[in-house]
Scaffold this active site. Sequence first.
Site, PDB file in Angstrom:
ATOM      1  CB  ALA A   7      -0.468   0.266   1.259  1.00 29.35           C
ATOM      2  CG  LEU A   8      -0.588  -3.170   1.994  1.00 27.16           C
ATOM      3  CD1 LEU A   8      -0.929  -3.462   2.309  1.00 27.16           C
ATOM      4  CD2 LEU A   8      -0.282  -3.458   2.469  1.00 27.16           C
ATOM      5  CB  VAL A 159       6.089  -3.390   2.657  1.00 26.73           C
ATOM      6  CG1 VAL A 159       5.094  -3.795   1.577  1.00 26.73           C
ATOM      7  CG2 VAL A 159       7.313  -4.311   2.608  1.00 26.73           C
ATOM      8  CD  GLU A 160       0.901  -1.676   4.025  1.00 28.29           C
ATOM      9  OE1 GLU A 160       0.319  -0.848   3.304  1.00 28.29           O
ATOM     10  OE2 GLU A 160       0.610  -2.888   4.038  1.00 28.29           O
ATOM     11  CB  THR A 161       3.697   4.539   3.983  1.00 24.35           C
ATOM     12  OG1 THR A 161       4.237   4.349   5.305  1.00 24.35           O
ATOM     13  CG2 THR A 161       2.222   4.166   3.963  1.00 24.35           C
TER      14      THR A 161
END
Length: 382
Positions: A7-8, A159-161
Amino acid sequence: MSFPVPALLRLSALIVSLAISPALYADSMKTAHTNAKHKAGKKKPSPAADAQSDGEFVNFGQWREVGLFIDDMVARNGFNRTELNKTFSKARYIDSAITLMKPAPPGRPKNWTAYRLRFVEPVRINAGMQFWSKYEGELTRAEIEYGVPAEIIVAILGVETMYGSNTGNFRVMDAITTLAFDYPATPNREMRMQFFRGELENTLLFARESHIDPFSLLGSYAGAIGLPQFMPGSIRQYAVDFDGDGKIDLRNSPVDAIGSVAHFLSEHGWRRGLPLVYPVKAPADDAAAQIWQPLLNKGLEATYSVDDIKTAGIAPMDNPSAMPDAASDLKYGLIDLQNANGPTEYWLASDNFFAITKYNRSYFYAMSVIDLSQAIRAAREQ
């Protein structure tokens, strides 16, 4: 959390997150929805459209389904009808959210190696090391309290942001309202609209509880918010005030994000000290495949004992010590990571692996978090 993938994401992952358990709002969509939408007054983009929203004016208040949603919010949650009508009159239709939710073209093979390279790379590893050093005390506290290793928390936020550098600029009310009432045509359209109506309800409840304007919430095209990309329902259920300032703020408090990720995983089956995955190999002949292939990809739960796995012909990749102890009562899942035209990887996955898939419902996502976490820890220890 980014949704469907980092982003997820936002889902999560979306979690995004994503992966996450909102209270779903049930409602039936009518087959004439698309025609009704245009009759309801969809106009050309207004010059006054919010640039961050990337939206156009649509009077959602004239949509029948929105009216039914408002009726329900008034009856169940005590909202003021006039205020809700005003709120939906300000919501904008996000074409790009619809486009991004459409499934990928058929025929494109899954490629774990290519996916992994997007996240396990030097820039993200270095940023993860810096984040860990800056918030080492808080990460240690989260690990003690929730049992989730610091590197897993750091990897998810990476991973997300990218540690908050890309949390999204869509107005959450716009994105979620659009998806709640005009999700693209897919086999699971009705289910997805129910999900987003639940998240719309949670958005309005969260804004009311936090005494904020719902339009002040910015996030991903799927409505995931803050460093960990939590959906509004996950914020209400799993986010924690980890910095102790009396409020939960996943947009501006990395410390709240750290505690909230750890709390989410602990509430979704994370077990302190349990290994994550074991590399294994499967027999190549067709007769043996008929025995072990039915064990593959049984959802997001660990369901088989080590004896079940061994009986099916699955063996450790290198040596017997690479397999978990058959004497334990722990369960595992057999997963595959496809590599387009290359060889498929097979792994035994524990409850902790599947806890990560509750954040984002993807084996690729969970394994990329694991690999990034290991790379960050290894770099940190050099």
